[in-house]
Design an enzyme around this catalytic site. Sequence first.
Site, short mmCIF file in Angstrom:
data_model
loop_
_atom_site.label_atom_id
_atom_site.label_comp_id
_atom_site.label_asym_id
_atom_site.label_seq_id
_atom_site.Cartn_x
_atom_site.Cartn_y
_atom_site.Cartn_z
N ASP A 124 29.29 65.00 79.78
CA ASP A 124 28.20 65.96 79.59
C ASP A 124 27.22 65.47 78.54
OD1 ASP A 124 27.17 68.84 79.97
OD2 ASP A 124 27.46 68.70 77.80
N GLU B 15 42.10 50.63 81.59
CA GLU B 15 43.57 50.61 81.50
C GLU B 15 44.20 51.47 82.58
OE1 GLU B 15 45.34 51.65 77.75
OE2 GLU B 15 43.61 50.85 76.65
#
Length: 525
Positions: free
Chosen positions: A207, A249
């Site tokens: 956001d 990851e």
Amino acid sequence: MAVPDPDAWWRSAAVYQVYVRSFADGDGDGTGDLAGVRAKLPYLAALGVDALWFTPWYLSPLADGGYDVADYRAIDPAFGTMAEAEKLIAEARELGLRTIVDIVPNHLSDRHPWFRAALAAGPGSPERELFHFRPGRGAHGELPPNDWPSQFAGEPPWTRVADGEWYLHLFTPRQPDLNWAHPAVRREHEDVLRFWFERGVAGVRVDSAALLVKDPALPDFTEGVDPHPYVDVDGIHAVYRSWRAIADEYGGIFVGEVWLPDSERFARYLRPDELHTAFNFAFLSCPWDAVRLRAAVDDTLAEHAPVGAPATWVLCNHDVTRTVTRYGREDTGFDFATKRFGTPADPALGTRRARAAALLSLALPGSVYLYQGEELGLPEADVPRDRIQDPMHFRSGGTDPGRDGCRVPLPWTAEPWATPWLPQPPGWAAYAADRQAGDPGSMLTLYRRALRLRRTLPGFGDGPLTWLDAPPGVLAFARPYGLRCLVNLADAPVVLPRHSEPLLTSGPLDAAGRLPRDTAVWLRA
């Protein structure tokens, strides 16, 4: 044909935005919840989307629709529990639906433990260093520390506390801005990302992605003078590089809410070691005009090309006037500053254009985001003034209707929700999902057919686009494997080019087999 890389699903995905509070009510209390979403997962899978983006479902006082987060590691009790969220993520994945959650890095709720501790600790304390506390200007500190404008209309983005200091909040006073120069702020958000990736989410929507880093001097703002003190400050890219390493990851992705007019600055957020995608607001706010829409498409593709990122296409969201209503108005663009009560709209015209815009956006290269209810053709609702809750309305002095009109609960059946948190307008039974499901001419049927073709036919999604010669007022382009899309925004019907078969039209062709005004068609050449 090359086999698509499953790890790059996001480059071509159709993503459905779920505003939980208004999606589906599982317990009958008038507020949407995770139980309601779980019950509707088969509907979403049948619709044909690839992923679900959830606006904030975290613990929150809901002063700004959940974008005032009090705890990222807890689900708001109005929506359910963490266990339910984990079940939802797993059940969605079993149906082929990935989950994207919303992170709000610019600010927290004033109920967050960090901010409550900062208020209690007083001036000069380590707790206040996590935010932007400053003494005021003027003889007695009675003036705000600088002249920055608020992201919402109304008062300046500073609030004075009892001990005389002021704190910064680019949005409401209930949303204090974080100090991203502080290492604890960065560590906390990195931990939050890991928390949700470990629970199986596939991505994160960021956001207000261009706002979080501020010039440490907090200088006054001068319109048109660069660099801006809090929009797109260069230090923000180090944040997103650290986030990208975490996402990599886990195989996760980011989509950023980046409102920037400068295409070169915008593209920096999409470099290979930063965000994967960012919303395309130029297309969302573009009027229903062939020349301007083509320019918006060209500009978007040109912005993304240097960094190899896919474009995203959005027609509306939880902040924006619904597509059917916007396209039925005299001014078919969108600007927060021009929203007013009583703006007239032609629903039939808006619906016809929204159907055509659906085929246009779904045929463009890249990914597409659909806002809940868009597939039902919902118009903007006129919420009674005494029921409005959006802070944009109140901070405008009551002139701006706010965003509640696009957040009214969805009509699943002709029977309205029991005591919904926002009232459903009379006549919304006609838009009910159960009624539309069996109607071959409904908006829901159009979206289901379009999304099925987009998923099953090669040529849609990420890839090249070639504009075709067409009469003025007509958008015509080719996608790979012989796919063609035509959208007629001219006054008169147009003859279709040579083709082997029409795949889908947004409305019927005329008696002569021509494409009428405000209608789109997919063809196979």
